[in-house]
Write a protein that holds these residues in place. Sequence first.
Motif, short mmCIF file in Angstrom:
data_model
loop_
_atom_site.label_atom_id
_atom_site.label_comp_id
_atom_site.label_asym_id
_atom_site.label_seq_id
_atom_site.Cartn_x
_atom_site.Cartn_y
_atom_site.Cartn_z
N SER B 40 0.81 -1.22 0.00
CA SER B 40 0.00 0.00 0.00
C SER B 40 0.84 1.26 0.00
O SER B 40 0.30 2.36 0.07
N GLU C 8 -8.56 -7.85 3.48
CA GLU C 8 -8.57 -6.53 2.83
C GLU C 8 -10.03 -6.21 2.49
O GLU C 8 -10.77 -7.06 2.01
N ASP C 38 -8.92 2.02 3.22
CA ASP C 38 -8.53 0.64 3.51
C ASP C 38 -7.63 0.60 4.76
O ASP C 38 -7.39 1.64 5.39
N LEU C 44 -10.81 4.41 -0.49
CA LEU C 44 -11.57 3.36 -1.18
C LEU C 44 -12.86 3.93 -1.76
O LEU C 44 -13.22 3.63 -2.90
N GLY C 110 -10.11 -1.38 7.70
CA GLY C 110 -10.20 -0.04 7.14
C GLY C 110 -10.72 0.94 8.16
O GLY C 110 -10.75 0.65 9.36
N ASP D 50 -11.00 -2.90 -6.68
CA ASP D 50 -10.03 -3.85 -6.15
C ASP D 50 -8.92 -4.07 -7.19
O ASP D 50 -9.20 -4.44 -8.33
#
Lengths: 144, 144, 144, 144
Positions: B40, C8, C38, C44, C110, D50
Amino acid sequence: MYIYHVPELSLKGAMVVLNAAIAKAEEMGVPQCIVIVDRSGNLLAFARMDGARFLSQYSATQKAVTAASLKESTGDMPYSLGMGLAAATGGRFANLEGGMPIIINGAVVGGIGVGSGNGEEDIIVAKAGIAALESAMAQTLPLP
Amino acid sequence: MYIYHVPELSLKGAMVVLNAAIAKAEEMGVPQCIVIVDRSGNLLAFARMDGARFLSQYSATQKAVTAASLKESTGDMPYSLGMGLAAATGGRFANLEGGMPIIINGAVVGGIGVGSGNGEEDIIVAKAGIAALESAMAQTLPLP
Amino acid sequence: MYIYHVPELSLKGAMVVLNAAIAKAEEMGVPQCIVIVDRSGNLLAFARMDGARFLSQYSATQKAVTAASLKESTGDMPYSLGMGLAAATGGRFANLEGGMPIIINGAVVGGIGVGSGNGEEDIIVAKAGIAALESAMAQTLPLP
Amino acid sequence: MYIYHVPELSLKGAMVVLNAAIAKAEEMGVPQCIVIVDRSGNLLAFARMDGARFLSQYSATQKAVTAASLKESTGDMPYSLGMGLAAATGGRFANLEGGMPIIINGAVVGGIGVGSGNGEEDIIVAKAGIAALESAMAQTLPLP
Protein backbone atom coordinates in the motif's frame (compact mmCIF):
# COMPACT_ATOMS: atom_id res chain seq x y z
CA MET A 1 39.68 27.20 11.66
CA TYR A 2 37.79 26.85 8.42
CA ILE A 3 36.69 23.26 8.94
CA TYR A 4 36.34 21.02 11.92
CA HIS A 5 35.84 17.33 12.38
CA VAL A 6 32.71 15.74 13.72
CA PRO A 7 31.84 12.18 14.66
CA GLU A 8 29.26 10.82 12.22
CA LEU A 9 26.99 7.85 12.94
CA SER A 10 27.55 5.07 10.40
CA LEU A 11 24.84 2.81 9.03
CA LYS A 12 26.46 0.03 11.02
CA GLY A 13 26.04 2.07 14.19
CA ALA A 14 22.49 3.00 13.29
CA MET A 15 21.63 -0.67 12.74
CA VAL A 16 22.88 -1.51 16.25
CA VAL A 17 20.46 1.08 17.61
CA LEU A 18 17.62 -0.05 15.33
CA ASN A 19 17.96 -3.76 16.01
CA ALA A 20 18.20 -3.31 19.77
CA ALA A 21 15.13 -1.09 19.73
CA ILE A 22 13.21 -3.68 17.70
CA ALA A 23 14.27 -6.41 20.14
CA LYS A 24 13.08 -4.37 23.14
CA ALA A 25 9.74 -3.59 21.48
CA GLU A 26 9.26 -7.27 20.64
CA GLU A 27 10.03 -8.19 24.22
CA MET A 28 7.41 -5.66 25.36
CA GLY A 29 4.89 -6.91 22.82
CA VAL A 30 4.37 -3.38 21.45
CA PRO A 31 4.87 -2.99 17.69
CA GLN A 32 6.68 0.25 16.92
CA CYS A 33 7.94 2.49 14.16
CA ILE A 34 11.61 3.17 14.84
CA VAL A 35 13.65 5.82 13.06
CA ILE A 36 17.34 6.68 13.23
CA VAL A 37 18.56 9.96 11.76
CA ASP A 38 22.06 11.36 11.59
CA ARG A 39 23.25 14.55 13.28
CA SER A 40 21.92 16.56 10.32
CA GLY A 41 18.42 15.11 10.49
CA ASN A 42 18.73 12.92 7.41
CA LEU A 43 17.21 9.44 7.59
CA LEU A 44 19.71 6.64 8.29
CA ALA A 45 17.58 3.62 9.18
CA PHE A 46 13.92 2.82 9.68
CA ALA A 47 11.74 -0.13 10.58
CA ARG A 48 7.98 -0.46 11.00
CA MET A 49 7.15 -3.55 12.98
CA ASP A 50 4.17 -5.73 12.01
CA GLY A 51 1.02 -4.19 13.41
CA ALA A 52 2.47 -0.76 14.19
CA ARG A 53 0.26 2.23 13.39
CA PHE A 54 1.14 3.43 9.91
CA LEU A 55 0.83 7.14 10.71
CA SER A 56 3.67 6.70 13.20
CA GLN A 57 6.06 6.46 10.26
CA TYR A 58 5.72 10.24 10.06
CA SER A 59 5.61 11.20 13.74
CA ALA A 60 8.48 8.88 14.73
CA THR A 61 10.59 10.45 12.00
CA GLN A 62 9.94 13.96 13.28
CA LYS A 63 10.73 12.86 16.85
CA ALA A 64 14.13 11.61 15.70
CA VAL A 65 14.79 14.76 13.68
CA THR A 66 13.75 16.99 16.58
CA ALA A 67 15.95 15.14 19.09
CA ALA A 68 18.98 15.45 16.80
CA SER A 69 18.34 19.17 16.37
CA LEU A 70 17.51 19.96 20.02
CA LYS A 71 20.27 17.69 21.32
CA GLU A 72 17.74 16.77 24.00
CA SER A 73 14.88 14.37 24.46
CA THR A 74 11.62 15.47 22.88
CA GLY A 75 8.26 16.23 24.44
CA ASP A 76 9.33 18.37 27.39
CA MET A 77 8.55 21.75 25.92
CA PRO A 78 5.58 23.87 26.98
CA TYR A 79 2.69 23.09 24.62
CA SER A 80 2.37 26.52 23.04
CA LEU A 81 6.08 26.80 22.30
CA GLY A 82 6.10 23.28 20.84
CA MET A 83 3.20 24.03 18.52
CA GLY A 84 4.76 27.33 17.50
CA LEU A 85 7.95 25.53 16.54
CA ALA A 86 5.98 22.81 14.73
CA ALA A 87 4.20 25.46 12.68
CA ALA A 88 7.35 27.48 11.98
CA THR A 89 9.28 24.41 10.78
CA GLY A 90 6.63 23.02 8.48
CA GLY A 91 5.84 20.22 10.90
CA ARG A 92 9.46 19.11 11.29
CA PHE A 93 9.62 19.97 14.98
CA ALA A 94 7.73 17.43 17.09
CA ASN A 95 7.05 18.15 20.75
CA LEU A 96 6.11 14.52 21.43
CA GLU A 97 7.64 11.96 23.76
CA GLY A 98 9.75 9.24 22.14
CA GLY A 99 12.66 11.11 20.58
CA MET A 100 16.17 11.04 22.03
CA PRO A 101 19.54 12.29 20.85
CA ILE A 102 22.22 9.66 20.27
CA ILE A 103 25.24 10.96 22.16
CA ILE A 104 28.69 9.39 21.92
CA ASN A 105 31.54 10.77 24.03
CA GLY A 106 29.55 13.91 24.65
CA ALA A 107 28.80 14.59 20.99
CA VAL A 108 25.36 14.29 19.41
CA VAL A 109 25.76 11.94 16.45
CA GLY A 110 22.08 11.47 15.63
CA GLY A 111 18.60 10.90 16.96
CA ILE A 112 16.20 8.05 17.50
CA GLY A 113 12.42 8.44 17.28
CA VAL A 114 9.94 5.80 18.34
CA GLY A 115 6.20 5.89 17.80
CA SER A 116 3.10 3.71 17.90
CA GLY A 117 3.13 2.86 21.58
CA ASN A 118 2.26 5.31 24.32
CA GLY A 119 4.89 7.89 25.25
CA GLU A 120 6.33 5.82 28.05
CA GLU A 121 6.71 2.74 25.87
CA ASP A 122 8.28 4.82 23.12
CA ILE A 123 10.90 6.16 25.51
CA ILE A 124 11.82 2.70 26.84
CA VAL A 125 12.42 1.47 23.30
CA ALA A 126 14.47 4.54 22.37
CA LYS A 127 16.66 4.12 25.45
CA ALA A 128 17.23 0.43 24.69
CA GLY A 129 18.45 1.33 21.22
CA ILE A 130 20.90 3.91 22.49
CA ALA A 131 22.14 1.68 25.31
CA ALA A 132 23.02 -1.04 22.81
CA LEU A 133 25.21 1.35 20.84
CA GLU A 134 26.93 2.60 23.99
CA SER A 135 27.55 -0.97 25.02
CA ALA A 136 28.89 -1.96 21.60
CA MET A 137 31.23 1.02 21.59
CA ALA A 138 32.50 0.34 25.11
CA GLN A 139 33.61 -3.09 23.94
CA THR A 140 35.65 -1.63 21.11
CA LEU A 141 37.51 0.97 23.18
CA PRO A 142 41.23 0.35 23.75
CA LEU A 143 42.18 -0.80 27.22
CA PRO A 144 43.93 1.86 29.33
CA MET B 1 -17.24 -10.68 -1.49
CA TYR B 2 -16.92 -7.93 1.12
CA ILE B 3 -13.38 -8.77 2.15
CA TYR B 4 -10.60 -10.77 0.52
CA HIS B 5 -7.29 -12.02 1.79
CA VAL B 6 -3.94 -10.74 0.62
CA PRO B 7 -0.34 -11.54 1.51
CA GLU B 8 1.39 -8.80 3.47
CA LEU B 9 5.16 -8.41 3.66
CA SER B 10 6.40 -8.70 7.26
CA LEU B 11 9.24 -6.63 8.69
CA LYS B 12 11.25 -9.85 8.80
CA GLY B 13 10.70 -10.28 5.06
CA ALA B 14 11.53 -6.65 4.40
CA MET B 15 14.78 -6.97 6.35
CA VAL B 16 15.83 -9.93 4.19
CA VAL B 17 15.38 -7.70 1.14
CA LEU B 18 17.10 -4.74 2.79
CA ASN B 19 20.13 -6.63 4.08
CA ALA B 20 20.72 -8.43 0.78
CA ALA B 21 20.50 -5.14 -1.09
CA ILE B 22 23.00 -3.55 1.30
CA ALA B 23 25.35 -6.51 0.84
CA LYS B 24 25.18 -6.23 -2.94
CA ALA B 25 25.80 -2.48 -2.88
CA GLU B 26 28.80 -2.99 -0.55
CA GLU B 27 30.18 -5.61 -2.91
CA MET B 28 29.80 -3.13 -5.78
CA GLY B 29 31.39 -0.32 -3.77
CA VAL B 30 28.41 1.94 -4.44
CA PRO B 31 26.74 3.46 -1.35
CA GLN B 32 22.95 3.48 -1.74
CA CYS B 33 19.70 4.53 -0.14
CA ILE B 34 17.45 1.49 -0.01
CA VAL B 35 13.75 1.60 0.80
CA ILE B 36 11.18 -1.15 1.27
CA VAL B 37 7.47 -0.27 1.29
CA ASP B 38 4.45 -2.52 1.73
CA ARG B 39 1.84 -3.19 -0.96
CA SER B 40 0.00 0.00 0.00
CA GLY B 41 3.02 2.27 -0.15
CA ASN B 42 3.69 2.63 3.56
CA LEU B 43 7.35 2.56 4.64
CA LEU B 44 8.56 -0.75 6.08
CA ALA B 45 12.35 -0.53 6.16
CA PHE B 46 15.06 1.91 5.11
CA ALA B 47 18.84 2.19 5.15
CA ARG B 48 21.17 4.92 3.92
CA MET B 49 24.67 3.60 3.46
CA ASP B 50 27.68 5.68 4.48
CA GLY B 51 28.44 8.16 1.73
CA ALA B 52 25.14 7.81 -0.12
CA ARG B 53 23.61 11.02 -1.45
CA PHE B 54 21.18 12.31 1.14
CA LEU B 55 18.54 13.50 -1.35
CA SER B 56 18.22 9.91 -2.49
CA GLN B 57 16.32 9.20 0.73
CA TYR B 58 13.40 10.91 -1.00
CA SER B 59 13.78 9.63 -4.55
CA ALA B 60 14.44 6.04 -3.48
CA THR B 61 11.27 6.18 -1.35
CA GLN B 62 9.16 7.35 -4.28
CA LYS B 63 10.68 4.67 -6.54
CA ALA B 64 9.57 2.02 -4.03
CA VAL B 65 6.09 3.55 -3.69
CA THR B 66 5.71 3.83 -7.45
CA ALA B 67 6.76 0.22 -8.05
CA ALA B 68 4.27 -1.03 -5.46
CA SER B 69 1.49 1.01 -7.07
CA LEU B 70 2.36 0.25 -10.71
CA LYS B 71 3.10 -3.40 -9.96
CA GLU B 72 5.93 -2.94 -12.45
CA SER B 73 9.51 -1.73 -12.47
CA THR B 74 9.88 2.03 -12.57
CA GLY B 75 11.50 4.26 -15.17
CA ASP B 76 10.07 2.79 -18.35
CA MET B 77 7.38 5.37 -18.94
CA PRO B 78 7.57 8.03 -21.68
CA TYR B 79 9.08 11.18 -20.18
CA SER B 80 6.06 13.44 -20.57
CA LEU B 81 3.65 10.93 -19.04
CA GLY B 82 6.01 10.31 -16.16
CA MET B 83 6.34 14.01 -15.41
CA GLY B 84 2.59 14.47 -15.69
CA LEU B 85 2.01 11.67 -13.17
CA ALA B 86 4.69 13.06 -10.84
CA ALA B 87 2.95 16.43 -10.83
CA ALA B 88 -0.56 14.99 -10.45
CA THR B 89 0.40 12.83 -7.48
CA GLY B 90 2.19 15.49 -5.48
CA GLY B 91 5.59 14.04 -6.36
CA ARG B 92 4.70 10.52 -5.23
CA PHE B 93 5.08 8.99 -8.70
CA ALA B 94 8.74 8.60 -9.73
CA ASN B 95 9.55 7.70 -13.32
CA LEU B 96 13.13 6.79 -12.42
CA GLU B 97 15.04 3.55 -12.70
CA GLY B 98 15.64 1.65 -9.48
CA GLY B 99 12.16 0.73 -8.28
CA MET B 100 10.82 -2.81 -8.48
CA PRO B 101 7.73 -4.54 -7.17
CA ILE B 102 8.28 -7.35 -4.68
CA ILE B 103 6.21 -10.23 -6.01
CA ILE B 104 5.63 -13.43 -4.07
CA ASN B 105 3.65 -16.26 -5.63
CA GLY B 106 2.33 -13.87 -8.24
CA ALA B 107 1.10 -11.26 -5.75
CA VAL B 108 2.68 -7.83 -5.26
CA VAL B 109 3.51 -7.59 -1.55
CA GLY B 110 5.56 -4.40 -1.69
CA GLY B 111 8.19 -2.42 -3.49
CA ILE B 112 11.91 -1.75 -3.26
CA GLY B 113 13.47 1.53 -4.29
CA VAL B 114 17.20 2.12 -4.63
CA GLY B 115 18.90 5.43 -5.26
CA SER B 116 22.28 7.13 -5.16
CA GLY B 117 24.03 5.08 -7.82
CA ASN B 118 23.30 5.35 -11.51
CA GLY B 119 20.15 3.69 -12.80
CA GLU B 120 21.89 0.47 -13.75
CA GLU B 121 23.53 0.12 -10.35
CA ASP B 122 20.26 0.87 -8.59
CA ILE B 123 18.50 -1.91 -10.52
CA ILE B 124 21.19 -4.49 -9.72
CA VAL B 125 20.86 -3.73 -6.02
CA ALA B 126 17.05 -3.88 -6.13
CA LYS B 127 17.17 -7.24 -7.90
CA ALA B 128 19.61 -8.65 -5.35
CA GLY B 129 17.26 -7.69 -2.55
CA ILE B 130 14.27 -9.36 -4.15
CA ALA B 131 16.24 -12.47 -5.09
CA ALA B 132 17.24 -12.96 -1.47
CA LEU B 133 13.62 -12.97 -0.34
CA GLU B 134 12.63 -15.40 -3.08
CA SER B 135 15.46 -17.66 -2.04
CA ALA B 136 14.60 -17.44 1.66
CA MET B 137 10.98 -18.23 0.93
CA ALA B 138 11.84 -21.17 -1.31
CA GLN B 139 13.66 -22.70 1.67
CA THR B 140 10.59 -22.42 3.86
CA LEU B 141 8.23 -24.11 1.40
CA PRO B 142 6.97 -27.53 2.45
CA LEU B 143 8.59 -30.43 0.68
CA PRO B 144 6.40 -32.04 -1.95
CA MET C 1 7.50 -15.68 8.64
CA TYR C 2 8.31 -13.46 5.66
CA ILE C 3 4.73 -12.79 4.64
CA TYR C 4 1.43 -13.11 6.44
CA HIS C 5 -2.13 -12.94 5.26
CA VAL C 6 -4.55 -10.17 6.12
CA PRO C 7 -8.16 -9.44 5.23
CA GLU C 8 -8.57 -6.53 2.83
CA LEU C 9 -11.80 -4.55 2.45
CA SER C 10 -13.15 -4.79 -1.10
CA LEU C 11 -14.84 -1.91 -2.92
CA LYS C 12 -18.06 -3.92 -2.63
CA GLY C 13 -17.64 -3.99 1.14
CA ALA C 14 -16.76 -0.30 1.24
CA MET C 15 -19.90 0.54 -0.75
CA VAL C 16 -22.05 -1.30 1.78
CA VAL C 17 -20.58 0.93 4.49
CA LEU C 18 -20.89 4.07 2.37
CA ASN C 19 -24.47 3.53 1.27
CA ALA C 20 -25.68 2.68 4.76
CA ALA C 21 -23.96 5.77 6.13
CA ILE C 22 -25.60 7.93 3.47
CA ALA C 23 -29.00 6.40 4.26
CA LYS C 24 -28.60 7.12 7.97
CA ALA C 25 -27.51 10.71 7.33
CA GLU C 26 -30.49 11.23 5.01
CA GLU C 27 -32.81 9.86 7.67
CA MET C 28 -31.29 12.32 10.16
CA GLY C 29 -31.55 15.21 7.71
CA VAL C 30 -27.85 16.02 8.14
CA PRO C 31 -25.79 16.17 4.93
CA GLN C 32 -22.38 14.58 5.43
CA CYS C 33 -19.04 13.85 3.80
CA ILE C 34 -18.37 10.13 4.20
CA VAL C 35 -15.02 8.50 3.52
CA ILE C 36 -13.94 4.87 3.55
CA VAL C 37 -10.22 4.01 3.53
CA ASP C 38 -8.53 0.64 3.51
CA ARG C 39 -6.40 -0.70 6.38
CA SER C 40 -3.37 1.17 5.02
CA GLY C 41 -5.09 4.53 4.73
CA ASN C 42 -5.65 4.61 0.98
CA LEU C 43 -8.98 6.00 -0.21
CA LEU C 44 -11.57 3.36 -1.18
CA ALA C 45 -14.89 5.22 -1.43
CA PHE C 46 -16.21 8.71 -0.84
CA ALA C 47 -19.47 10.63 -1.04
CA ARG C 48 -20.34 14.24 -0.29
CA MET C 49 -24.04 14.68 0.22
CA ASP C 50 -25.87 17.71 -1.19
CA GLY C 51 -25.38 20.63 1.14
CA ALA C 52 -22.48 19.14 3.12
CA ARG C 53 -19.66 21.52 4.03
CA PHE C 54 -16.99 21.22 1.37
CA LEU C 55 -14.02 21.47 3.74
CA SER C 56 -15.28 18.31 5.40
CA GLN C 57 -13.98 16.39 2.39
CA TYR C 58 -10.55 16.87 3.96
CA SER C 59 -11.33 16.42 7.65
CA ALA C 60 -13.54 13.37 7.08
CA THR C 61 -10.71 11.80 5.06
CA GLN C 62 -8.20 12.32 7.85
CA LYS C 63 -10.66 10.96 10.43
CA ALA C 64 -10.91 7.76 8.39
CA VAL C 65 -7.14 7.54 7.94
CA THR C 66 -6.54 8.16 11.63
CA ALA C 67 -9.06 5.52 12.72
CA ALA C 68 -7.46 2.94 10.41
CA SER C 69 -4.00 3.75 11.81
CA LEU C 70 -5.00 3.99 15.50
CA LYS C 71 -7.30 0.97 15.26
CA GLU C 72 -9.56 3.00 17.55
CA SER C 73 -12.24 5.65 17.28
CA THR C 74 -10.91 9.16 16.81
CA GLY C 75 -11.29 12.24 18.97
CA ASP C 76 -10.58 10.77 22.41
CA MET C 77 -6.98 11.96 22.71
CA PRO C 78 -5.90 14.81 25.02
CA TYR C 79 -5.92 18.02 23.01
CA SER C 80 -2.20 18.76 23.18
CA LEU C 81 -1.19 15.24 22.12
CA GLY C 82 -3.68 15.32 19.27
CA MET C 83 -2.36 18.62 17.98
CA GLY C 84 1.22 17.41 18.32
CA LEU C 85 0.43 14.32 16.26
CA ALA C 86 -1.46 16.39 13.67
CA ALA C 87 1.59 18.61 13.23
CA ALA C 88 4.09 15.73 13.19
CA THR C 89 2.16 13.79 10.53
CA GLY C 90 1.65 16.65 8.10
CA GLY C 91 -2.01 16.99 9.07
CA ARG C 92 -2.78 13.31 8.51
CA PHE C 93 -3.68 12.63 12.14
CA ALA C 94 -7.09 14.04 13.08
CA ASN C 95 -8.10 14.13 16.75
CA LEU C 96 -11.74 14.78 15.85
CA GLU C 97 -14.87 12.79 16.54
CA GLY C 98 -16.36 10.89 13.61
CA GLY C 99 -13.68 8.37 12.67
CA MET C 100 -14.02 4.68 13.44
CA PRO C 101 -12.04 1.59 12.50
CA ILE C 102 -13.85 -1.03 10.43
CA ILE C 103 -13.22 -4.29 12.25
CA ILE C 104 -14.17 -7.67 10.81
CA ASN C 105 -13.58 -10.82 12.86
CA GLY C 106 -11.25 -8.88 15.11
CA ALA C 107 -9.08 -7.48 12.32
CA VAL C 108 -9.00 -3.83 11.28
CA VAL C 109 -9.78 -3.79 7.54
CA GLY C 110 -10.20 -0.04 7.14
CA GLY C 111 -11.65 3.13 8.55
CA ILE C 112 -14.70 5.32 8.08
CA GLY C 113 -14.63 9.08 8.58
CA VAL C 114 -17.70 11.29 8.69
CA GLY C 115 -17.75 15.06 8.77
CA SER C 116 -20.04 18.03 8.30
CA GLY C 117 -22.43 17.37 11.17
CA ASN C 118 -21.54 17.83 14.79
CA GLY C 119 -19.39 15.16 16.43
CA GLU C 120 -22.34 13.21 17.79
CA GLU C 121 -24.09 13.13 14.42
CA ASP C 122 -20.87 12.09 12.70
CA ILE C 123 -20.45 9.14 15.07
CA ILE C 124 -24.03 7.93 14.56
CA VAL C 125 -23.51 7.90 10.79
CA ALA C 126 -20.16 6.11 11.06
CA LYS C 127 -21.67 3.44 13.30
CA ALA C 128 -24.56 2.89 10.91
CA GLY C 129 -22.13 2.30 8.06
CA ILE C 130 -20.13 -0.25 10.01
CA ALA C 131 -23.24 -2.01 11.33
CA ALA C 132 -24.47 -2.54 7.78
CA LEU C 133 -21.25 -4.31 6.80
CA GLU C 134 -21.34 -6.48 9.89
CA SER C 135 -24.92 -7.40 9.09
CA ALA C 136 -24.16 -8.12 5.43
CA MET C 137 -21.23 -10.30 6.40
CA ALA C 138 -23.22 -12.19 9.01
CA GLN C 139 -25.59 -13.22 6.24
CA THR C 140 -22.78 -14.64 4.16
CA LEU C 141 -21.30 -16.78 6.93
CA PRO C 142 -21.72 -20.51 6.57
CA LEU C 143 -24.43 -22.02 8.76
CA PRO C 144 -23.11 -23.94 11.78
CA MET D 1 -27.52 40.99 -11.80
CA TYR D 2 -25.83 40.31 -8.50
CA ILE D 3 -26.41 36.57 -8.45
CA TYR D 4 -27.18 33.99 -11.08
CA HIS D 5 -28.35 30.43 -10.97
CA VAL D 6 -26.29 27.45 -11.98
CA PRO D 7 -27.11 23.78 -12.35
CA GLU D 8 -25.31 21.79 -9.65
CA LEU D 9 -24.60 18.07 -9.86
CA SER D 10 -26.23 16.23 -6.96
CA LEU D 11 -24.71 13.24 -5.18
CA LYS D 12 -27.48 11.18 -6.80
CA GLY D 13 -26.32 12.34 -10.23
CA ALA D 14 -22.68 11.74 -9.35
CA MET D 15 -23.50 8.20 -8.24
CA VAL D 16 -25.10 7.48 -11.61
CA VAL D 17 -21.83 8.52 -13.27
CA LEU D 18 -19.72 6.61 -10.75
CA ASN D 19 -21.67 3.36 -10.89
CA ALA D 20 -21.80 3.31 -14.68
CA ALA D 21 -18.08 3.95 -14.85
CA ILE D 22 -17.41 1.11 -12.41
CA ALA D 23 -19.66 -1.20 -14.46
CA LYS D 24 -17.78 -0.35 -17.66
CA ALA D 25 -14.39 -0.88 -16.04
CA GLU D 26 -15.55 -4.23 -14.65
CA GLU D 27 -16.75 -5.24 -18.09
CA MET D 28 -13.33 -4.31 -19.50
CA GLY D 29 -11.51 -6.15 -16.71
CA VAL D 30 -9.48 -3.05 -15.87
CA PRO D 31 -9.64 -1.93 -12.21
CA GLN D 32 -9.81 1.86 -11.98
CA CYS D 33 -9.85 4.79 -9.62
CA ILE D 34 -12.88 6.91 -10.52
CA VAL D 35 -13.49 10.41 -9.22
CA ILE D 36 -16.44 12.77 -9.65
CA VAL D 37 -16.05 16.42 -8.70
CA ASP D 38 -18.58 19.22 -8.86
CA ARG D 39 -18.30 22.34 -11.03
CA SER D 40 -16.12 23.96 -8.36
CA GLY D 41 -13.63 21.11 -8.20
CA ASN D 42 -14.75 19.75 -4.85
CA LEU D 43 -14.93 15.98 -4.47
CA LEU D 44 -18.41 14.49 -4.82
CA ALA D 45 -17.87 10.76 -5.21
CA PHE D 46 -14.94 8.36 -5.45
CA ALA D 47 -14.31 4.66 -5.84
CA ARG D 48 -11.09 2.65 -6.05
CA MET D 49 -11.76 -0.76 -7.56
CA ASP D 50 -10.03 -3.85 -6.15
CA GLY D 51 -6.56 -4.05 -7.67
CA ALA D 52 -6.39 -0.50 -8.99
CA ARG D 53 -3.07 1.31 -8.55
CA PHE D 54 -3.21 3.26 -5.32
CA LEU D 55 -1.34 6.31 -6.64
CA SER D 56 -4.16 6.79 -9.14
CA GLN D 57 -6.32 8.07 -6.27
CA TYR D 58 -4.33 11.29 -6.63
CA SER D 59 -3.94 11.55 -10.40
CA ALA D 60 -7.56 10.62 -11.14
CA THR D 61 -8.69 13.34 -8.74
CA GLN D 62 -6.60 15.96 -10.49
CA LYS D 63 -7.91 14.82 -13.90
CA ALA D 64 -11.47 15.38 -12.70
CA VAL D 65 -10.62 18.75 -11.17
CA THR D 66 -8.80 19.83 -14.33
CA ALA D 67 -11.67 18.81 -16.61
CA ALA D 68 -14.18 20.74 -14.50
CA SER D 69 -11.96 23.81 -14.59
CA LEU D 70 -11.00 23.62 -18.27
CA LYS D 71 -14.52 22.64 -19.33
CA GLU D 72 -12.74 20.33 -21.75
CA SER D 73 -11.24 16.86 -21.78
CA THR D 74 -7.78 16.63 -20.26
CA GLY D 75 -4.49 15.61 -21.81
CA ASP D 76 -4.62 17.55 -25.07
CA MET D 77 -2.38 20.41 -24.07
CA PRO D 78 1.20 20.84 -25.35
CA TYR D 79 3.53 19.23 -22.79
CA SER D 80 5.38 22.36 -21.71
CA LEU D 81 2.19 24.34 -21.15
CA GLY D 82 0.68 21.46 -19.21
CA MET D 83 3.70 21.17 -16.92
CA GLY D 84 3.78 24.92 -16.44
CA LEU D 85 0.16 24.88 -15.34
CA ALA D 86 0.79 21.86 -13.08
CA ALA D 87 3.62 23.74 -11.39
CA ALA D 88 1.69 27.00 -11.08
CA THR D 89 -1.34 25.31 -9.52
CA GLY D 90 0.51 23.26 -6.95
CA GLY D 91 -0.11 20.07 -8.91
CA ARG D 92 -3.85 20.62 -9.26
CA PHE D 93 -3.74 20.90 -13.04
CA ALA D 94 -3.22 17.51 -14.70
CA ASN D 95 -2.43 17.32 -18.40
CA LEU D 96 -3.20 13.60 -18.51
CA GLU D 97 -5.79 11.65 -20.47
CA GLY D 98 -8.79 10.40 -18.55
CA GLY D 99 -10.54 13.58 -17.38
CA MET D 100 -13.78 14.83 -18.93
CA PRO D 101 -16.22 17.59 -18.07
CA ILE D 102 -19.75 16.52 -17.20
CA ILE D 103 -21.96 18.73 -19.37
CA ILE D 104 -25.74 18.88 -19.02
CA ASN D 105 -27.78 21.05 -21.40
CA GLY D 106 -24.63 22.87 -22.41
CA ALA D 107 -23.51 23.66 -18.86
CA VAL D 108 -20.53 22.12 -17.13
CA VAL D 109 -21.81 20.64 -13.87
CA GLY D 110 -18.69 18.73 -12.88
CA GLY D 111 -15.86 16.51 -13.98
CA ILE D 112 -14.95 12.86 -14.02
CA GLY D 113 -11.39 11.58 -13.71
CA VAL D 114 -10.35 8.00 -14.31
CA GLY D 115 -6.93 6.51 -13.65
CA SER D 116 -5.11 3.21 -13.33
CA GLY D 117 -5.64 1.94 -16.86
CA ASN D 118 -3.87 3.33 -19.89
CA GLY D 119 -5.14 6.63 -21.27
CA GLU D 120 -7.43 5.01 -23.80
CA GLU D 121 -9.04 2.77 -21.18
CA ASP D 122 -9.45 5.68 -18.82
CA ILE D 123 -11.31 7.68 -21.48
CA ILE D 124 -13.70 4.83 -22.32
CA VAL D 125 -14.64 4.51 -18.66
CA ALA D 126 -15.11 8.27 -18.25
CA LYS D 127 -17.36 8.40 -21.32
CA ALA D 128 -19.47 5.50 -20.06
CA GLY D 129 -20.05 7.34 -16.80
CA ILE D 130 -21.16 10.51 -18.52
CA ALA D 131 -23.34 8.66 -21.01
CA ALA D 132 -25.24 7.01 -18.18
CA LEU D 133 -26.11 10.37 -16.66
CA GLU D 134 -27.20 11.76 -20.02
CA SER D 135 -29.36 8.72 -20.54
CA ALA D 136 -30.87 8.92 -17.06
CA MET D 137 -31.67 12.59 -17.57
CA ALA D 138 -33.21 12.01 -20.99
CA GLN D 139 -35.66 9.62 -19.38
CA THR D 140 -36.80 12.23 -16.90
CA LEU D 141 -37.38 15.02 -19.43
CA PRO D 142 -41.00 15.91 -20.18
CA LEU D 143 -42.24 14.76 -23.59
CA PRO D 144 -42.69 17.56 -26.11
